[in-house]
Scaffold this active site. Structure first.
Site, mmCIF file in Angstrom:
data_model
loop_
_atom_site.group_PDB
_atom_site.id
_atom_site.type_symbol
_atom_site.label_atom_id
_atom_site.label_comp_id
_atom_site.label_asym_id
_atom_site.label_seq_id
_atom_site.Cartn_x
_atom_site.Cartn_y
_atom_site.Cartn_z
ATOM 1 N N GLU A 4 -15.829 -12.198 -8.629
ATOM 2 C CA GLU A 4 -15.639 -13.016 -7.412
ATOM 3 C C GLU A 4 -14.239 -12.818 -6.845
ATOM 4 O O GLU A 4 -14.041 -12.848 -5.632
ATOM 5 C CB GLU A 4 -15.935 -14.494 -7.743
ATOM 6 N N GLY A 26 -24.643 -15.629 -11.803
ATOM 7 C CA GLY A 26 -25.125 -16.767 -11.020
ATOM 8 C C GLY A 26 -26.463 -16.525 -10.344
ATOM 9 O O GLY A 26 -26.876 -17.296 -9.479
ATOM 10 N N GLU A 43 -19.530 -7.990 -17.099
ATOM 11 C CA GLU A 43 -20.327 -8.884 -16.262
ATOM 12 C C GLU A 43 -20.975 -8.077 -15.138
ATOM 13 O O GLU A 43 -20.332 -7.829 -14.107
ATOM 14 C CB GLU A 43 -19.432 -9.965 -15.656
ATOM 15 N N GLY A 55 -20.726 -18.967 -16.984
ATOM 16 C CA GLY A 55 -20.486 -19.726 -15.761
ATOM 17 C C GLY A 55 -21.325 -20.986 -15.759
ATOM 18 O O GLY A 55 -20.985 -21.997 -16.373
ATOM 19 N N GLY A 56 -22.483 -20.914 -15.100
ATOM 20 C CA GLY A 56 -23.330 -22.092 -14.897
ATOM 21 C C GLY A 56 -23.587 -22.919 -16.148
ATOM 22 O O GLY A 56 -23.457 -24.155 -16.119
ATOM 23 N N HIS A 82 -12.142 -11.159 -12.304
ATOM 24 C CA HIS A 82 -13.537 -11.601 -12.166
ATOM 25 C C HIS A 82 -14.123 -10.995 -10.887
ATOM 26 O O HIS A 82 -13.409 -10.828 -9.894
ATOM 27 C CB HIS A 82 -13.580 -13.131 -12.103
ATOM 28 N N SER A 127 -25.471 -14.949 -16.205
ATOM 29 C CA SER A 127 -26.670 -15.774 -16.434
ATOM 30 C C SER A 127 -27.003 -15.900 -17.924
ATOM 31 O O SER A 127 -28.177 -15.934 -18.294
ATOM 32 C CB SER A 127 -27.861 -15.234 -15.640
ATOM 33 N N ASN A 174 -16.356 -20.484 -17.926
ATOM 34 C CA ASN A 174 -15.676 -20.319 -16.641
ATOM 35 C C ASN A 174 -16.233 -21.371 -15.694
ATOM 36 O O ASN A 174 -17.336 -21.222 -15.172
ATOM 37 C CB ASN A 174 -15.949 -18.900 -16.107
ATOM 38 N N TRP A 175 -15.454 -22.426 -15.501
ATOM 39 C CA TRP A 175 -15.967 -23.553 -14.695
ATOM 40 C C TRP A 175 -15.883 -23.267 -13.190
ATOM 41 O O TRP A 175 -16.323 -24.069 -12.391
ATOM 42 C CB TRP A 175 -15.199 -24.835 -15.034
ATOM 43 N N LYS A 176 -15.260 -22.170 -12.835
ATOM 44 C CA LYS A 176 -15.114 -21.775 -11.419
ATOM 45 C C LYS A 176 -14.571 -22.956 -10.595
ATOM 46 O O LYS A 176 -13.786 -23.742 -11.120
ATOM 47 C CB LYS A 176 -16.450 -21.266 -10.869
HETATM 48 C C1 PEP Z 1 -19.295 -15.815 -14.550
HETATM 49 O O1 PEP Z 1 -19.090 -16.061 -13.371
HETATM 50 O O2 PEP Z 1 -18.360 -15.424 -15.270
HETATM 51 C C2 PEP Z 1 -20.655 -15.970 -15.040
HETATM 52 C C3 PEP Z 1 -21.026 -15.275 -16.082
HETATM 53 O O3 PEP Z 1 -21.484 -16.818 -14.344
HETATM 54 P P1 PEP Z 1 -23.005 -17.228 -14.703
HETATM 55 O O4 PEP Z 1 -23.052 -17.506 -16.186
HETATM 56 O O5 PEP Z 1 -23.259 -18.457 -13.890
HETATM 57 O O6 PEP Z 1 -23.848 -16.080 -14.316
#
Ligand code: PEP
Length: 255
Positions: free
Chosen positions: A98, A174, A168, A235-236, A96, A214, A10-12
């Site tokens: 967010e 994040g 999640e 994500g990251g 998601h 994370s 997920n490149w957001k």
């Molecule tokens: C996400 O936003 O779907 C996610 C899992 O982010 P991160 O890996 O950065 O926690």
């Protein structure tokens, strides 16, 4: 039953169209022809077309991060499922945290989107997860149950098997705080049990349940070895080809 592991990036709201194509290209080269793990990248809307071209003919699939539930109309700033299909997207992240917390998406809206995605042959990656306050109040499983049941309302058993659920925990996204393997497996096992009640054993054994929050090359092997953790929504660590590849390798090593 063996479920194929799935690693989705997920490149957001990251990467210009040019940078996104470069990252997609690096991922394609790094992955080569590996088939053990299903790999999906979800760039921003502005990069879908370019990334789609960059991954053409490779093992990498294309996903979006959101969509509207209507096919077309007066919805300024929105993107529909047929538009995503026209760019050869196969997956879409829905609900998601967010989107839920920053953009006010309700369970009802997420459900409409899930149904619209399925109508358009898009595979939804439906996100569920509790906040820190909800975990501390002991209501994690209740929250997960409500979000999952509401997201799947009206979904037929035939189509339910194709849905991907991403657990999640909001407090882990994040933040660098990862759920322990026990915490994650407990919720994944609970979701699997819930799916059995809602859709039957045959369906629940086919649904992939991803962990997100994370996930990094260092903590992935242990998480991915759990019996109900079928991959990761990343994500990251999906923003660099090297760490993303490490996660795919970690998933392949437990196949
Ligand atoms: C996400 O936003 O779907 C996610 C899992 O982010 P991160 O890996 O950065 O926690």
């Amino acid at each position: 039953m063996t479920r194929k592991k799935l690693i989705a990036g997920n490149w957001k709201m990251n990467k210009t169209a040019t940078d996104a194509v470069a990252l997609a290209h690096d991922i394609v080269v790094a992955l080569g022809s590996q088939q053990e793990v299903e790999v999906v990248v979800c760039p921003p809307f502005t990069s879908l077309e370019g990334v789609g071209k960059a991954i053409e003919g490779s093992v990498v699939k294309l996903g979006a991060q959101n969509m509207h539930f209507e096919a077309s109309g007066a919805f300024t700033g929105e993107i529909s499922a047929p538009m995503l299909r026209a760019l050869f997207a196969t997956h879409v992240i829905l609900g998601h945290s967010e989107r839920r917390t920053l953009f006010g998406e309700s369970d009802e809206l997420v459900n409409k989107k899930v149904l619209a995605a399925l109508r358009n042959q898009l595979r939804p990656i439906v996100c569920v997860g509790e906040s820190l306050a909800e975990r501390e109040a002991g209501s994690t499983l209740k929250v997960i149950q409500t979000q999952t049941e509401r997201a799947l309302e009206g979904v037929s058993k035939e189509l339910a098997a194709g849905i991907v659920i991403a657990y999640e925990p909001v407090w882990a996204i994040g933040t660098g705080k990862v759920a322990t393997t026990e915490q994650a497996q407990e919720v994944h096992g609970f979701i699997r049990g819930l799916l059995t009640k809602l859709m039957g054993e045959g369906v629940s054994q086919r649904v992939r349940i991803l962990y997100g929050g994370s996930m990094k090359p260092a903590n992935a092997p242990e998480l991915l070895a759990q019996k109900d953790i079928d991959g990761g929504l990343i994500g990251g660590a999906s923003l660099e080809a090297r760490s993303f590849l490490e996660l795919v390798k970690a998933a392949a090593s437990v196949c």
